[in-house]
Design an enzyme around this catalytic site. Structure first.
Site, mmCIF file in Angstrom:
data_model
loop_
_atom_site.group_PDB
_atom_site.id
_atom_site.type_symbol
_atom_site.label_atom_id
_atom_site.label_comp_id
_atom_site.label_asym_id
_atom_site.label_seq_id
_atom_site.Cartn_x
_atom_site.Cartn_y
_atom_site.Cartn_z
ATOM 1 N N ARG A 88 21.525 54.795 -1.278
ATOM 2 C CA ARG A 88 20.991 54.178 -2.504
ATOM 3 C C ARG A 88 22.136 53.628 -3.357
ATOM 4 N NH1 ARG A 88 18.080 58.957 -1.527
ATOM 5 N NH2 ARG A 88 15.813 58.744 -1.454
ATOM 6 N N ASP A 148 10.759 63.291 -4.921
ATOM 7 C CA ASP A 148 11.486 64.244 -4.071
ATOM 8 C C ASP A 148 10.742 65.585 -4.003
ATOM 9 O OD1 ASP A 148 13.352 62.209 -3.887
ATOM 10 O OD2 ASP A 148 14.570 62.986 -5.533
ATOM 11 N N ARG A 151 7.907 65.285 -1.617
ATOM 12 C CA ARG A 151 8.414 65.360 -0.240
ATOM 13 C C ARG A 151 8.792 66.800 0.123
ATOM 14 N NH1 ARG A 151 11.723 59.609 -0.654
ATOM 15 N NH2 ARG A 151 9.964 58.331 0.028
ATOM 16 N N HIS A 175 19.117 61.785 -7.511
ATOM 17 C CA HIS A 175 18.183 61.222 -6.525
ATOM 18 C C HIS A 175 18.999 60.523 -5.442
ATOM 19 C CE1 HIS A 175 14.601 59.424 -4.889
ATOM 20 N NE2 HIS A 175 15.023 58.204 -5.146
HETATM 21 N N1 LIG Z 1 13.372 56.029 -7.630
HETATM 22 C C1 LIG Z 1 12.712 56.190 -6.511
HETATM 23 O O1 LIG Z 1 12.233 57.279 -6.181
HETATM 24 C C2 LIG Z 1 12.508 55.012 -5.576
HETATM 25 C C3 LIG Z 1 11.647 55.096 -4.478
HETATM 26 C C4 LIG Z 1 11.481 53.969 -3.661
HETATM 27 C C5 LIG Z 1 12.181 52.793 -3.959
HETATM 28 N N2 LIG Z 1 13.012 52.774 -5.021
HETATM 29 C C6 LIG Z 1 13.750 51.555 -5.393
HETATM 30 O O2 LIG Z 1 12.840 50.658 -6.001
HETATM 31 C C7 LIG Z 1 13.331 49.315 -5.848
HETATM 32 C C8 LIG Z 1 12.210 48.434 -5.303
HETATM 33 O O3 LIG Z 1 11.888 48.793 -3.982
HETATM 34 P P1 LIG Z 1 10.793 47.962 -3.171
HETATM 35 O O4 LIG Z 1 10.650 48.618 -1.855
HETATM 36 O O5 LIG Z 1 9.591 47.752 -4.021
HETATM 37 O O6 LIG Z 1 11.550 46.548 -2.989
HETATM 38 P P2 LIG Z 1 10.868 45.109 -2.742
HETATM 39 O O7 LIG Z 1 11.952 44.228 -2.233
HETATM 40 O O8 LIG Z 1 9.626 45.254 -1.952
HETATM 41 O O9 LIG Z 1 10.457 44.651 -4.220
HETATM 42 C C9 LIG Z 1 11.380 44.360 -5.215
HETATM 43 C C10 LIG Z 1 10.836 43.193 -6.030
HETATM 44 O O10 LIG Z 1 11.700 42.969 -7.150
HETATM 45 C C11 LIG Z 1 11.658 41.560 -7.399
HETATM 46 N N3 LIG Z 1 12.770 41.174 -8.258
HETATM 47 C C12 LIG Z 1 14.084 41.016 -7.947
HETATM 48 N N4 LIG Z 1 14.775 40.660 -9.035
HETATM 49 C C13 LIG Z 1 13.907 40.577 -10.051
HETATM 50 C C14 LIG Z 1 14.021 40.237 -11.422
HETATM 51 N N5 LIG Z 1 15.193 39.922 -11.977
HETATM 52 N N6 LIG Z 1 12.908 40.258 -12.186
HETATM 53 C C15 LIG Z 1 11.705 40.591 -11.657
HETATM 54 N N7 LIG Z 1 11.536 40.907 -10.361
HETATM 55 C C16 LIG Z 1 12.623 40.899 -9.576
HETATM 56 C C17 LIG Z 1 11.703 40.930 -6.006
HETATM 57 O O11 LIG Z 1 11.271 39.588 -6.030
HETATM 58 C C18 LIG Z 1 10.782 41.871 -5.237
HETATM 59 O O12 LIG Z 1 9.439 41.394 -5.197
HETATM 60 C C19 LIG Z 1 14.548 49.432 -4.925
HETATM 61 O O13 LIG Z 1 15.737 49.420 -5.684
HETATM 62 C C20 LIG Z 1 14.347 50.769 -4.245
HETATM 63 O O14 LIG Z 1 15.561 51.321 -3.785
HETATM 64 C C21 LIG Z 1 13.194 53.840 -5.829
#
Ligand SMILES: NC(=O)c1ccc[n+]([C@@H]2O[C@H](COP(=O)([O-])OP(=O)(O)OC[C@H]3O[C@@H](n4cnc5c(N)ncnc54)[C@H](O)[C@@H]3O)[C@@H](O)[C@H]2O)c1
Length: 308
Positions: A88, A148, A151, A175
């Protein structure tokens, strides 16, 4: 109750769907930078309303923050997810800029909003929002520990051969694959410590499987998971929207709690209408304290990469 979800990707759309299905919000605005993408996801989700029986209005927009005005809660999922083999932490270069500008645009239109940060590396992104906005600490919440912990419960139920509803447990700390601290000694099955049923070796395996829970799914899916992350975010949003005073491990700014200062990391908090209403400072044993300090070192190392 108006909720904005920034990022209409896998996690953002799943989160919007769970919020709508739970039927507690009047409006969910989904915003994405990709032309037409959020509008498409919103329309598709709205066409599930009569099938799933919800009245929440879902609106999509391409980067028009005026549509988010007056949001009570906003979730930041915008940014890149990891690919198999990535940590990450490696996402920081791209995601820091996105999270900083998204938080600032949200606040321009909703100065009283409560922000939930999901984009990774989540603890560092939560810290970044503290450093770059004037929001009080109770209104900046990092989501990681709720996922987490879900999970962890999945792995505990598997090891115990028990239904998940029998099991309770929590994961605190950073995380990340190495930073999570599953509280194996506090986990229970119907109030009986799971250590009564599982050997210490099996419990260690449960903790290890929990910590790589995200990486395991990323390897299987080719990208990071979305159902459980979306459900976990919706749980936090509901606890705030419905003033539930529920306890979740969330990333929050610590000022002396757990012997830590000037860092955002996962600890149990109470969530209600004011966001984080209380940090619950539980007594950890020496091994857990050491793991928490080690986890904080990892988060600080990533925070050091921020250009503040
Ligand atoms: N905290 C957690 O537990 C957790 C869990 C899963 C994923 N995540 C994180 O969440 C994030 C999203 O994951 P995902 O699988 O949905 O990715 P994804 O690629 O499916 O979706 C991300 C979206 O963000 C959009 N985007 C990019 N820049 C942008 C901006 N400036 N303004 C608005 N939209 C914008 C993209 O167009 C895309 O549609 C990642 O960083 C991932 O690592 C965190």
């Amino acid at each position: 109750m108006k909720v904005t979800v920034v990022g209409a990707g896998a996690v953002g759309a799943s989160c919007a769907e769970y919020i709508a299905i739970k039927n507690f919000a009047s409006e969910v605005v989904v915003l994405d930078i990709k032309e037409g993408y959020a509008e498409g996801k919103a329309m598709d989700l709205m066409q599930t309303a009569s099938l799933n029986g919800f009245d929440t209005k879902i609106v999509g927009t391409t980067n028009d923050y005026s549509k988010t005005a007056g949001s009570d809660i906003a979730v930041i999922t915008s940014g890149i997810p990891r690919k198999p083999g990535m940590t990450r932490e490696e996402l920081i270069g791209i995601n820091a800029g996105i999270v900083k500008s998204v938080a600032s645009s949200l606040l321009e239109h909703s100065p009283n909003v409560i922000l939930i940060v999901v984009s990774n590396p989540m603890d560092t992104m939560t810290y970044l929002v503290h450093k770059t906005t004037s929001l009080p600490k109770n209104k900046i919440i990092g989501m990681g520990g709720a996922l987490d912990s879900a999970r962890f419960k999945y792995r505990l139920a598997e090891a115990l051969d028990a239904p998940i509803s029998d099991v309770d447990g929590m994961v605190i700390g950073g995380h990340s694959d190495t930073g999570m601290v599953p509280l194996t000694q506090h986990a229970t099955r119907n109030s009986i410590k799971v250590s009564e049923f599982l050997s210490s070796e099996r419990l260690e395996q449960v903790a290890a499987d929990t910590k790589v829970g995200g990486a395991t799914l990323t390897k299987l899916l080719g990208t990071s998971a979305w159902y459980a992350p979306g459900a976990a975010v919706s749980g936090l949003v509901q606890a705030i929207a419905c003033d539930q005073k529920k306890m979740f491990p969330c990333s929050t700014l610590l000022e002396g709690e757990y012997d830590l200062n000037d860092i955002c990391i996962g600890v149990p908090v109470i969530l209600g209408k004011n966001g984080i209403e209380k940090i619950v400072d539980i007594e950890l044993n020496d091994a857990e304290k050491a793991k928490m300090q080690e986890s904080a070192e990892g988060v600080r190392k990533t925070n050091g990469l921020l250009q503040l």
